[in-house]
Write an enzyme that holds these catalytic residues in place. Structure first.
Site, short mmCIF file in Angstrom:
data_model
loop_
_atom_site.label_atom_id
_atom_site.label_comp_id
_atom_site.label_asym_id
_atom_site.label_seq_id
_atom_site.Cartn_x
_atom_site.Cartn_y
_atom_site.Cartn_z
N SER A 138 -4.90 -9.94 23.16
CA SER A 138 -6.23 -10.00 23.78
C SER A 138 -6.23 -9.12 25.01
O SER A 138 -5.16 -8.82 25.56
CB SER A 138 -6.53 -11.45 24.18
OG SER A 138 -7.59 -11.51 25.11
N TYR A 151 -4.75 -19.56 28.23
CA TYR A 151 -5.02 -18.57 27.17
C TYR A 151 -4.35 -17.23 27.50
O TYR A 151 -3.70 -16.63 26.65
CB TYR A 151 -6.54 -18.41 27.03
CG TYR A 151 -6.94 -17.49 25.90
CD1 TYR A 151 -6.90 -17.91 24.58
CD2 TYR A 151 -7.38 -16.19 26.16
CE1 TYR A 151 -7.27 -17.06 23.54
CE2 TYR A 151 -7.74 -15.33 25.14
CZ TYR A 151 -7.69 -15.76 23.83
OH TYR A 151 -8.05 -14.92 22.81
N1 LIG Z 1 -13.33 -13.78 19.51
C1 LIG Z 1 -12.88 -13.14 20.56
O1 LIG Z 1 -13.62 -12.78 21.48
C2 LIG Z 1 -11.43 -12.81 20.69
C3 LIG Z 1 -11.02 -11.87 21.64
C4 LIG Z 1 -9.67 -11.55 21.76
C5 LIG Z 1 -8.74 -12.16 20.93
N2 LIG Z 1 -9.17 -13.07 20.00
C6 LIG Z 1 -8.14 -13.68 19.16
O2 LIG Z 1 -8.44 -13.45 17.79
C7 LIG Z 1 -8.00 -14.54 17.01
C8 LIG Z 1 -9.14 -15.04 16.12
O3 LIG Z 1 -10.23 -15.41 16.94
P1 LIG Z 1 -11.65 -15.79 16.32
O4 LIG Z 1 -12.61 -15.53 17.41
O5 LIG Z 1 -11.85 -15.15 15.01
O6 LIG Z 1 -11.47 -17.40 16.17
P2 LIG Z 1 -12.19 -18.48 15.22
O7 LIG Z 1 -12.13 -19.78 15.96
O8 LIG Z 1 -13.49 -17.99 14.71
O9 LIG Z 1 -11.16 -18.57 14.01
C9 LIG Z 1 -9.85 -19.02 14.19
C10 LIG Z 1 -9.39 -19.67 12.90
O10 LIG Z 1 -8.04 -20.14 13.12
C11 LIG Z 1 -7.91 -21.40 12.52
N3 LIG Z 1 -6.88 -22.15 13.22
C12 LIG Z 1 -6.92 -22.65 14.48
N4 LIG Z 1 -5.80 -23.31 14.75
C13 LIG Z 1 -5.01 -23.23 13.64
C14 LIG Z 1 -3.74 -23.73 13.32
N5 LIG Z 1 -3.05 -24.48 14.20
N6 LIG Z 1 -3.23 -23.46 12.11
C15 LIG Z 1 -3.94 -22.73 11.21
N7 LIG Z 1 -5.15 -22.23 11.46
C16 LIG Z 1 -5.68 -22.48 12.66
C17 LIG Z 1 -9.27 -22.07 12.68
O11 LIG Z 1 -9.46 -23.10 11.72
C18 LIG Z 1 -10.23 -20.90 12.51
O12 LIG Z 1 -10.64 -20.77 11.16
C19 LIG Z 1 -7.47 -15.59 17.99
O13 LIG Z 1 -6.07 -15.46 18.09
C20 LIG Z 1 -8.13 -15.21 19.30
O14 LIG Z 1 -7.37 -15.61 20.41
C21 LIG Z 1 -10.49 -13.41 19.86
#
Ligand SMILES: NC(=O)c1ccc[n+]([C@@H]2O[C@H](COP(=O)([O-])OP(=O)(O)OC[C@H]3O[C@@H](n4cnc5c(N)ncnc54)[C@H](O)[C@@H]3O)[C@@H](O)[C@H]2O)c1
Length: 254
Positions: A138, A151
């Protein structure tokens, strides 16, 4: 270019947001996609979308924070060519407003979950003669984001794990890179706005959009395209690198 034909890919958290977009794109490019999700139901809409486009997909109920569960799931899937460590959870708080319980919860998924999958993946990569790992870091790994202590700590670890694994397995033909998105519009973002700023959703959404100099949030499909490049053979000369994809957040703010 960017074909994943005859490749087996594991995508954690492939049921939503960025992981869903990655799963759909990888399947479109010919990969056999294995989604690790908390429950089979949480993977279902991705499975339906991939199946409808004629792709190959399998869903595995697996909590990435549970070591034995992860090892057993990877063993069941067998040899792999690509791993995307995408599952992650959010948290808002400074160090003095982060409870021990919350800190442990974020570490269990965002750090230990990545460790568990890396640990379990190496024997399966060896069976394929190597492959590519893409970790979701991130912009929080790069800069101090206000009110995101746990985080940011976790995402810093993801970037360091990327370097460590890239070095340790370079002679086994396993590449390891990370992606650092700024805000991407996913259920993850909608969820934490709703939870932390109830009644103020539209204003916070606008503020978060403008925190990227480009004036908007990223799209999950844009992150998926970068993940595809890094996972593909075309990126064969790239390992131990992090790729910001951030609408100018890191370098153009200030
Ligand atoms: N959305 C953003 O702005 C953003 C920015 C930077 C980084 N990220 C990173 O990208 C990744 C995905 O983010 P997103 O926004 O698509 O999230 P999201 O919440 O839409 O999806 C995450 C998925 O991970 C699954 N999950 C959570 N905990 C779990 C576990 N213990 N075991 C198995 N599955 C699990 C959830 O069920 C969900 O389907 C994350 O690592 C997040 O930190 C997101």
């Amino acid at each position: 270019m960017f074909s994943l034909k005859d490749k087996k890919a594991i995508i954690t958290g492939g049921g939503s947001g960025i992981g869903k977009a990655i799963s759909v794109l990888f399947a479109k490019q010919g990969a056999e996609v294995h989604i690790l999700e908390l429950t089979a139901e949480s993977a279902q809409s991705t499975v339906d979308e991939i199946t409808a486009q004629g792709g190959k997909v399998f869903a595995h109920a697996c909590n990435v924070a549970q070591h034995d569960e992860v090892v057993a799931t990877f063993e069941k899937i067998g040899n792999i060519h690509v791993l995307v460590n995408n599952a992650g959870i959010a948290h808002v708080g400074k160090v003095d407003t982060t409870s021990e319980t919350d800190f442990d919860r974020i570490m269990a998924v965002n750090v230990k979950g990545v460790y568990n999958c890396l640990f379990a993946s190496i024997p399966q990569f060896r069976k394929s003669g190597g492959g590519a790992i893409v970790n979701l870091a991130s912009i929080a790994s790069w800069v101090g984001i206000p009110d995101r202590f746990a985080y940011s700590t976790a995402k810093g670890a993801v970037m360091s794990m990327t370097l460590s694994v890239a070095k340790d397995y370079i002679n086994e033909n396993i590449r390891c890179n990370s992606i650092s998105p700024a805000r991407v519009h996913t259920p993850f973002v909608d969820g934490f706005i709703a939870k932390n700023y109830p009644g103020n959703e539209a204003e916070i959404f606008d503020k978060l959009s403008k925190s990227q100099p480009i004036g908007r949030m990223g799209k999950p499909e844009e992150i998926a395209t970068l993940a595809l490049f890094l996972a593909s053979d075309e990126a064969g000369f790239i390992t131990g690198s992090d790729y910001p994809i951030d609408g100018g957040f890191i370098k153009l703010n200030n």
